[in-house]
Design a protein around this motif. Sequence first.
Motif, PDB file in Angstrom:
ATOM      1  N   ARG A 414       0.861  -1.182   0.000  1.00 29.63           N
ATOM      2  CA  ARG A 414       0.000   0.000   0.000  1.00 29.63           C
ATOM      3  C   ARG A 414       0.899   1.234   0.000  1.00 29.63           C
ATOM      4  NH1 ARG A 414      -5.266  -0.001   1.912  1.00 29.63           N
ATOM      5  NH2 ARG A 414      -4.847   1.781   3.283  1.00 29.63           N
ATOM      6  N   PHE A 415       0.650   2.134  -0.957  1.00 28.68           N
ATOM      7  CA  PHE A 415       1.570   3.245  -1.176  1.00 28.68           C
ATOM      8  C   PHE A 415       0.815   4.570  -1.219  1.00 28.68           C
ATOM      9  CE2 PHE A 415       3.170  -0.547  -3.408  1.00 28.68           C
ATOM     10  CZ  PHE A 415       4.285  -0.788  -2.611  1.00 28.68           C
ATOM     11  N   GLY A 416       1.376   5.567  -0.520  1.00 32.49           N
ATOM     12  CA  GLY A 416       0.784   6.891  -0.516  1.00 32.49           C
ATOM     13  C   GLY A 416       1.710   7.914  -1.131  1.00 32.49           C
ATOM     14  N   SER A 417       1.567   9.155  -0.717  1.00 31.16           N
ATOM     15  CA  SER A 417       2.404  10.237  -1.213  1.00 31.16           C
ATOM     16  C   SER A 417       2.624  11.205  -0.068  1.00 31.16           C
ATOM     17  CB  SER A 417       1.729  10.932  -2.406  1.00 31.16           C
ATOM     18  OG  SER A 417       2.577  11.913  -2.973  1.00 31.16           O
ATOM     19  N   GLU A 418       3.210  12.371  -0.386  1.00 32.08           N
ATOM     20  CA  GLU A 418       3.329  13.368   0.666  1.00 32.08           C
ATOM     21  C   GLU A 418       1.924  13.696   1.168  1.00 32.08           C
ATOM     22  OE1 GLU A 418       5.257  16.723  -1.088  1.00 32.08           O
ATOM     23  OE2 GLU A 418       3.604  17.179  -2.421  1.00 32.08           O
ATOM     24  N   THR A 440      -2.730   3.940  -2.776  1.00 33.41           N
ATOM     25  CA  THR A 440      -2.942   2.930  -3.807  1.00 33.41           C
ATOM     26  C   THR A 440      -2.637   1.568  -3.202  1.00 33.41           C
ATOM     27  OG1 THR A 440      -2.441   4.425  -5.642  1.00 33.41           O
ATOM     28  CG2 THR A 440      -2.156   2.078  -6.045  1.00 33.41           C
ATOM     29  N   ASP A 441      -3.631   0.681  -3.203  1.00 34.65           N
ATOM     30  CA  ASP A 441      -3.515  -0.641  -2.593  1.00 34.65           C
ATOM     31  C   ASP A 441      -3.356  -1.671  -3.706  1.00 34.65           C
ATOM     32  OD1 ASP A 441      -3.863  -3.097  -1.326  1.00 34.65           O
ATOM     33  OD2 ASP A 441      -5.340  -2.300   0.078  1.00 34.65           O
ATOM     34  N   MET A 442      -2.138  -2.196  -3.865  1.00 33.12           N
ATOM     35  CA  MET A 442      -1.889  -3.163  -4.933  1.00 33.12           C
ATOM     36  C   MET A 442      -2.353  -4.566  -4.568  1.00 33.12           C
ATOM     37  SD  MET A 442      -0.995  -1.243  -7.259  1.00 33.12           S
ATOM     38  CE  MET A 442      -0.846  -2.587  -8.441  1.00 33.12           C
ATOM     39  N   ASN A 443      -2.771  -4.785  -3.320  1.00 34.11           N
ATOM     40  CA  ASN A 443      -3.352  -6.078  -2.957  1.00 34.11           C
ATOM     41  C   ASN A 443      -4.731  -6.241  -3.586  1.00 34.11           C
ATOM     42  OD1 ASN A 443      -1.236  -6.801  -0.929  1.00 34.11           O
ATOM     43  ND2 ASN A 443      -2.049  -5.001   0.106  1.00 34.11           N
ATOM     44  N   THR A 444      -5.456  -5.127  -3.705  1.00 34.75           N
ATOM     45  CA  THR A 444      -6.831  -5.173  -4.217  1.00 34.75           C
ATOM     46  C   THR A 444      -7.007  -4.370  -5.502  1.00 34.75           C
ATOM     47  OG1 THR A 444      -7.382  -3.277  -2.803  1.00 34.75           O
ATOM     48  CG2 THR A 444      -7.790  -5.481  -1.904  1.00 34.75           C
ATOM     49  N   ASP A 445      -5.919  -3.736  -5.979  1.00 38.32           N
ATOM     50  CA  ASP A 445      -5.951  -2.893  -7.173  1.00 38.32           C
ATOM     51  C   ASP A 445      -7.000  -1.790  -7.015  1.00 38.32           C
ATOM     52  OD1 ASP A 445      -4.774  -2.301  -9.668  1.00 38.32           O
ATOM     53  OD2 ASP A 445      -6.494  -3.128 -10.737  1.00 38.32           O
ATOM     54  N   THR A 446      -6.989  -1.148  -5.849  1.00 40.49           N
ATOM     55  CA  THR A 446      -7.948  -0.079  -5.551  1.00 40.49           C
ATOM     56  C   THR A 446      -7.193   1.108  -4.960  1.00 40.49           C
ATOM     57  OG1 THR A 446      -8.358  -0.938  -3.316  1.00 40.49           O
ATOM     58  CG2 THR A 446      -9.836  -1.693  -5.081  1.00 40.49           C
ATOM     59  N   SER A 447      -7.895   2.213  -4.821  1.00 37.23           N
ATOM     60  CA  SER A 447      -7.334   3.389  -4.169  1.00 37.23           C
ATOM     61  C   SER A 447      -8.343   3.978  -3.207  1.00 37.23           C
ATOM     62  CB  SER A 447      -6.911   4.442  -5.200  1.00 37.23           C
ATOM     63  OG  SER A 447      -5.765   4.038  -5.912  1.00 37.23           O
TER      64      SER A 447
END
Length: 491
Positions: A414-418, A440-447
Amino acid sequence: MAATLVKNYESTITDDRHPYLTGAWAPITEEYNATDMEVIGEIPDDIDGIYIRNTENPVHEALGRYHPFNGDGMLHMMAFKDGKAEYRNRFIRTRGFEAEQEAGESLWAGWIAYPVQSKRPGECASQQGLKDASSTDVVVHAGKILTTFFMCGEGYRLDPYTLDHLGIEAWTPIDGISAHPKVDEATGEMMFFNYTEHAPFMHYGVVDAKNKLQHYIPINVNGPCMPHDMAFSKNYSILNELPMAWIPEMLEQGIYMPRYDEEKPSRFAVVPRYGQPEDIKWFEGKPTYVLHWLNAYEDGDELIMDGYFQGNPMPDPLKDHPRRYSTLMALLDLHSLEARLHRWRFNLKTGETIEEDLDDEVLEFGMFNQKYAGEKYRYVYSAKPKKEWFLFEGLVKHDLETGEKQTLMFGENRFGSEAPFVPRINAKGEDDGYLVSFITDMNTDTSECVLIDARDIEAGPVCRIMLPHRIPSGTHATWANGEDIRVANAS
């Protein structure tokens, strides 16, 4: 969820191996409006304003090698008021974007595409000859959004709530606007800079609260350089000439290739906000490169500035990535660059510079409460980068008075930003508010959009708002208070 697909663009991208065209960086083509989104937790009713993030989101197959900073700009906006939220995203319709949409293909080669040539060199280009994607930075000034490009392009204005395009910023100088203009909420003024390969190589300007250019002067540096950011205090602006510069013999061939010279010092131009070139005081510091500064403020005879010092600005290629990507990955890896929170003290009376690390952890993309911009402040909220990737997997809060820090991890893949600071309505203190970020959650391909209590980030999100699609990772974001926008647009 009530989501309306406004437009879906046709992509021509076929590269399914590039690390920044796949995974969390995979571009999207759809534009949405969404309300009544699924909420985990409860949206606070004590915030009012908009959160906006810029992303690099290419539509067409690149000419030559692709660098993620050349992707088309796309804004993602979440508006908050009365405990409700509304989401929109739109491409930034730069002149280059419109031309490529009409052509159905890429027309400009990117930063690292050499020897591939652009099909329309000189048209719709930044000062460095790239397509002006306006995909780097975003601020809100004089009641409107302003987007900018890291290689000095035109400024683009958009409506902050509808994301409707309002055209090119009329006061854009001939040498363009760099990313990271700075808005002083106390005065409504915006400071900016640009840089070019021809003398005087850098300029600095001030735009007033009514969006009128009031001041524009040359900053006489030693030659073509590549600053990325600036800072300001109540009375001064701080520009920089760091020992990372374009290689002159490559420039003669139209190739923008940087070289770091560890034998040269870092140089800092301190200029009164409306000062002239003869008013500039120059300071020297340890050689480094700095992508982003935080805040600056005056304390007696000292001007204090915080930012992220790079211990290794030109790292070796990463060995665990395919050779064709290994150099790119290293230059985008903040761990390889050894970026850490750092403080510079400039003595305005003696000319002395004193430096110190504030932490040895690798961090970057910091934010703070913008009500304290240019003033002494206490709290910093930095993004925690994933090793070997330009992705952020958590946040770190520093208390600059006590030295204490808190850490929040977003979770596996799971990746965010500033994460801009969102003040509560009638806030009682500097950290009385929230941090906001798209995840952005790449486990579920959702945001999703998350709000985090800035006083206790380790407690995790107070709410998670599910978006209608997965959005790609990106660079910069901002928060703008709703009342400030309404007042600016009413005057």
